[in-house]
Motif scaffolding. Structure first.
Motif, PDB file in Angstrom:
ATOM      1  N   ALA A 145       0.418  -1.247   0.035  1.00 56.19           N
ATOM      2  CA  ALA A 145      -0.178   0.044  -0.236  1.00 56.19           C
ATOM      3  C   ALA A 145       0.848   1.200   0.454  1.00 56.19           C
ATOM      4  O   ALA A 145       2.017   0.792   0.683  1.00 56.19           O
ATOM      5  CB  ALA A 145      -0.799  -0.299   1.108  1.00 56.19           C
ATOM      6  N   ARG A 146       0.599   2.427  -0.605  1.00 54.47           N
ATOM      7  CA  ARG A 146       1.259   3.723  -0.630  1.00 54.47           C
ATOM      8  C   ARG A 146       0.412   4.374   0.140  1.00 54.47           C
ATOM      9  O   ARG A 146      -1.011   4.168   0.179  1.00 54.47           O
ATOM     10  CB  ARG A 146       1.462   3.879  -2.054  1.00 54.47           C
ATOM     11  N   SER A 147       0.347   5.363   0.846  1.00 51.79           N
ATOM     12  CA  SER A 147       0.304   6.329   1.777  1.00 51.79           C
ATOM     13  C   SER A 147       0.219   7.913   0.784  1.00 51.79           C
ATOM     14  O   SER A 147       0.621   8.020  -0.471  1.00 51.79           O
ATOM     15  CB  SER A 147       1.044   6.506   2.657  1.00 51.79           C
ATOM     16  N   ALA A 148      -1.411   8.592   0.537  1.00 54.27           N
ATOM     17  CA  ALA A 148      -1.591   9.977   0.267  1.00 54.27           C
ATOM     18  C   ALA A 148      -2.378  10.867   0.896  1.00 54.27           C
ATOM     19  O   ALA A 148      -3.225  10.325   2.190  1.00 54.27           O
ATOM     20  CB  ALA A 148      -2.390   9.395  -1.195  1.00 54.27           C
ATOM     21  N   LEU A 149      -2.344  11.769   0.408  1.00 61.42           N
ATOM     22  CA  LEU A 149      -3.307  13.202   1.426  1.00 61.42           C
ATOM     23  C   LEU A 149      -4.539  13.215   0.343  1.00 61.42           C
ATOM     24  O   LEU A 149      -4.417  13.236  -0.957  1.00 61.42           O
ATOM     25  CB  LEU A 149      -2.868  14.276   1.492  1.00 61.42           C
ATOM     26  N   VAL A 150      -5.900  13.005   0.593  1.00 62.25           N
ATOM     27  CA  VAL A 150      -7.108  13.435  -0.185  1.00 62.25           C
ATOM     28  C   VAL A 150      -7.065  14.992  -0.280  1.00 62.25           C
ATOM     29  O   VAL A 150      -7.364  15.440   0.156  1.00 62.25           O
ATOM     30  CB  VAL A 150      -8.334  12.155   0.620  1.00 62.25           C
ATOM     31  N   ILE A 151      -7.400  15.293  -1.608  1.00 65.47           N
ATOM     32  CA  ILE A 151      -7.267  16.141  -2.039  1.00 65.47           C
ATOM     33  C   ILE A 151      -8.738  16.928  -2.419  1.00 65.47           C
ATOM     34  O   ILE A 151      -9.619  17.756  -3.035  1.00 65.47           O
ATOM     35  CB  ILE A 151      -6.429  16.994  -3.061  1.00 65.47           C
ATOM     36  N   LYS A 152      -9.484  16.093  -3.283  1.00 71.45           N
ATOM     37  CA  LYS A 152     -10.912  16.069  -3.413  1.00 71.45           C
ATOM     38  C   LYS A 152     -10.974  15.216  -3.069  1.00 71.45           C
ATOM     39  O   LYS A 152     -11.067  13.710  -3.571  1.00 71.45           O
ATOM     40  CB  LYS A 152     -10.870  16.511  -5.679  1.00 71.45           C
ATOM     41  N   SER A 153     -12.941  15.205  -2.812  1.00 72.55           N
ATOM     42  CA  SER A 153     -13.797  14.029  -3.812  1.00 72.55           C
ATOM     43  C   SER A 153     -14.927  14.525  -4.036  1.00 72.55           C
ATOM     44  O   SER A 153     -15.495  15.434  -3.243  1.00 72.55           O
ATOM     45  CB  SER A 153     -14.085  13.999  -2.004  1.00 72.55           C
ATOM     46  N   THR A 154     -15.386  13.851  -5.132  1.00 74.39           N
ATOM     47  CA  THR A 154     -16.958  14.102  -5.633  1.00 74.39           C
ATOM     48  C   THR A 154     -18.364  12.968  -4.657  1.00 74.39           C
ATOM     49  O   THR A 154     -19.210  13.291  -4.863  1.00 74.39           O
ATOM     50  CB  THR A 154     -16.982  13.529  -6.857  1.00 74.39           C
ATOM     51  N   GLY A 155     -17.785  12.029  -3.740  1.00 79.16           N
ATOM     52  CA  GLY A 155     -18.658  11.080  -3.473  1.00 79.16           C
ATOM     53  C   GLY A 155     -18.448   9.813  -4.257  1.00 79.16           C
ATOM     54  O   GLY A 155     -19.213   9.264  -3.548  1.00 79.16           O
ATOM     55  N   ARG A 165      -3.154  13.004  -3.906  1.00 77.23           N
ATOM     56  CA  ARG A 165      -1.581  13.329  -3.768  1.00 77.23           C
ATOM     57  C   ARG A 165      -0.927  12.133  -2.963  1.00 77.23           C
ATOM     58  O   ARG A 165      -0.793  12.467  -1.866  1.00 77.23           O
ATOM     59  CB  ARG A 165      -1.899  14.737  -3.131  1.00 77.23           C
ATOM     60  N   ASP A 166      -0.323  11.786  -3.633  1.00 77.24           N
ATOM     61  CA  ASP A 166       0.893  11.146  -2.723  1.00 77.24           C
ATOM     62  C   ASP A 166       1.715  11.374  -2.344  1.00 77.24           C
ATOM     63  O   ASP A 166       2.871  12.442  -2.785  1.00 77.24           O
ATOM     64  CB  ASP A 166       1.265   9.218  -4.208  1.00 77.24           C
ATOM     65  N   ASP A 167       2.228  10.840  -1.502  1.00 76.68           N
ATOM     66  CA  ASP A 167       2.926  10.875  -0.464  1.00 76.68           C
ATOM     67  C   ASP A 167       5.011  10.851  -0.681  1.00 76.68           C
ATOM     68  O   ASP A 167       5.672  12.458  -1.079  1.00 76.68           O
ATOM     69  CB  ASP A 167       3.079  10.195   1.547  1.00 76.68           C
ATOM     70  N   ALA A 168       4.400   9.907  -1.719  1.00 76.54           N
ATOM     71  CA  ALA A 168       5.968   9.939  -1.954  1.00 76.54           C
ATOM     72  C   ALA A 168       6.875  10.414  -3.069  1.00 76.54           C
ATOM     73  O   ALA A 168       7.280  11.055  -3.349  1.00 76.54           O
ATOM     74  CB  ALA A 168       6.141   8.662  -1.800  1.00 76.54           C
ATOM     75  N   SER A 169       5.492  10.793  -4.158  1.00 72.85           N
ATOM     76  CA  SER A 169       6.206  11.316  -5.941  1.00 72.85           C
ATOM     77  C   SER A 169       5.240  12.470  -5.480  1.00 72.85           C
ATOM     78  O   SER A 169       5.885  13.475  -6.737  1.00 72.85           O
ATOM     79  CB  SER A 169       5.242   9.844  -7.171  1.00 72.85           C
ATOM     80  N   GLY A 170       4.787  12.408  -5.038  1.00 73.91           N
ATOM     81  CA  GLY A 170       3.705  14.247  -5.335  1.00 73.91           C
ATOM     82  C   GLY A 170       2.738  14.473  -6.095  1.00 73.91           C
ATOM     83  O   GLY A 170       2.168  14.891  -6.407  1.00 73.91           O
ATOM     84  N   GLN A 171       2.904  13.058  -7.310  1.00 72.72           N
ATOM     85  CA  GLN A 171       1.092  12.984  -8.419  1.00 72.72           C
ATOM     86  C   GLN A 171      -0.009  12.387  -7.927  1.00 72.72           C
ATOM     87  O   GLN A 171      -0.376  12.040  -6.734  1.00 72.72           O
ATOM     88  CB  GLN A 171       2.129  11.321  -8.690  1.00 72.72           C
ATOM     89  N   THR A 172      -0.800  13.438  -8.476  1.00 74.26           N
ATOM     90  CA  THR A 172      -1.788  12.789  -8.016  1.00 74.26           C
ATOM     91  C   THR A 172      -2.627  11.287  -8.653  1.00 74.26           C
ATOM     92  O   THR A 172      -2.481  11.093 -10.254  1.00 74.26           O
ATOM     93  CB  THR A 172      -3.399  14.367  -8.323  1.00 74.26           C
TER      94      THR A 172
END
Ligand SMILES: Nc1nc2c(ncn2[C@@H]2O[C@H](COP(=O)(O)OP(=O)(O)OP(=O)(O)O)[C@@H](O)[C@H]2O)c(=O)[nH]1
Ligand SMILES: [Mg+2]
Ligand SMILES: [Zn+2]
Length: 312
Positions: free
Chosen positions: A4-14, A20-27
């Protein structure tokens, strides 16, 4: 099995989530694993903007959020009148800004007070942004503005007067943002998205008109989204909300989330005074003396009434 990779949720449509992936910064665009919906069931949205999550993305397939990491905090409201469900507006925020307007549209005090109570209960500092100050030139609106500032500043809240379209007062707001994750909330049409664009004109954010017939906003922003700021930190734009139903706050706790009322409570004659009818009530005495805004006391009374607590 891919780990598993870790990330921050930056948008949600439901149904779709942008991470945004913590390691790569990619969305990365993901769905969520079905059983995440069941856990923590009573919220309409299991994964929210600001959440830290783990996800998997098998080669050539859509990513899937598999786990929500524990939340530092969140701001939550009852989804509607009738429903027992609640809606989490955002998680892991450092501070909230409640955007209010006195005209086109006019924000109701009870709504403000419900938001403030919830934020106090969840220990999220709130600053009030009084927007559209360019519109308050009439005597009636100037009086309303003076009254608004008096009530909330004397309650201990910071209030910034600004105009997003005229770009006045923006610097005072901007100064509070670096290094923090900040939530912007408020009714539709008060200018949340306009304010974010005033902070960073390069952001591509939709702004809507206020309806001429109803004087209300048109719910232009439909999804919550977190924007990185050039000066560091993040701003979360959210869809306008009509009402704010409280959840899970006992009646005997409510007063402590009204700092302007609560400061008088130690002087009440009864230690368990509800500040409604008791003799020797220092809160009501302060109200009579004009030291507490009447609208604040009325909001407090409405929140004691279970039929009204969850309503708005
Ligand atoms: N006069 C005036 N109008 C403003 C100001 N800020 C925003 N507006 C106008 O108010 C309307 C609504 O602005 P938005 O930024 O879309 O409001 P919002 O709070 O994001 O609304 P939702 O996305 O529907 O929740 C637009 O027509 C803006 O141009 C202001 O400071 N003064
Ligand atoms: Mg908007
Ligand atoms: Zn009392």
């Amino acid at each position: 099995m891919e780990s598993a990779r870790s990330a921050l949720v930056i948008k949600s449509t439901g149904s779709w989530y942008t991470l945004r992936d913590d390691a790569s910064g990619q969305t990365v665009t993901c769905r969520i694993r079905g059983n995440l919906r069941l856990k923590g069931s009573r919220t309409t949205n299991p994964v929210v903007v600001g959440d830290r999550v783990e996800y998997e993305q098998p080669e050539g397939a859509t990513g899937v959020v598999t786990k929500i990491l524990p939340r530092r905090n969140y701001i939550i409201r009852r989804a509607s009148n009738l429903s027992k469900e609640s809606h989490i507006i955002a998680a892991n925020v450092d501070q909230a800004f409640l955007v209010v307007s006195l005209f086109l549209p006019s924000t109701n005090c009870e709504f403000i007070d419900r938001f403030l109570v919830t934020a106090e209960a969840y220990r999220i500092p709130v600053t009030l942004l009084l927007n559209k100050c360019d519109l308050y030139a009439t005597d009636a609106l100037q009086d309303a503005q003076t009254e608004f500032l008096k009530i909330y500043r004397s309650a201990g809240y910071e209030v910034i007067e600004l105009s997003a379209t005229q770009q006045t007062g923006i610097d005072a707001f901007k100064k509070m943002l670096p290094g923090k994750t900040s939530l912007l909330s408020g009714n539709s049409g008060v200018g949340k998205s306009t304010l974010i664009r005033a902070i960073d004109p390069s952001l591509d954010i939709r702004i809507g008109a206020v309806s001429a017939s109803s004087s209300k906003g048109k719910h232009t922003t439909t999804f919550s989204e977190m924007y990185p700021l050039a000066g560091g930190g993040y701003l979360i734009d959210t869809p306008g909300i009509k009402g704010f139903g409280l959840i899970d706050i006992e009646n005997d706790e409510i007063c402590r989330y009204f700092p302007d009322l609560f400061r008088y409570a130690p002087r009440c004659g009864y230690y368990n005074c509800t500040h409604t009818h008791e003799p020797a009530c220092a809160v009501r005495e302060a109200l009579r003396a004009g030291e507490i805004g009447l609208s604040r006391y009325e909001s407090y009374l409405k929140l004691l009434d279970d039929d009204q607590k969850y309503r708005k």
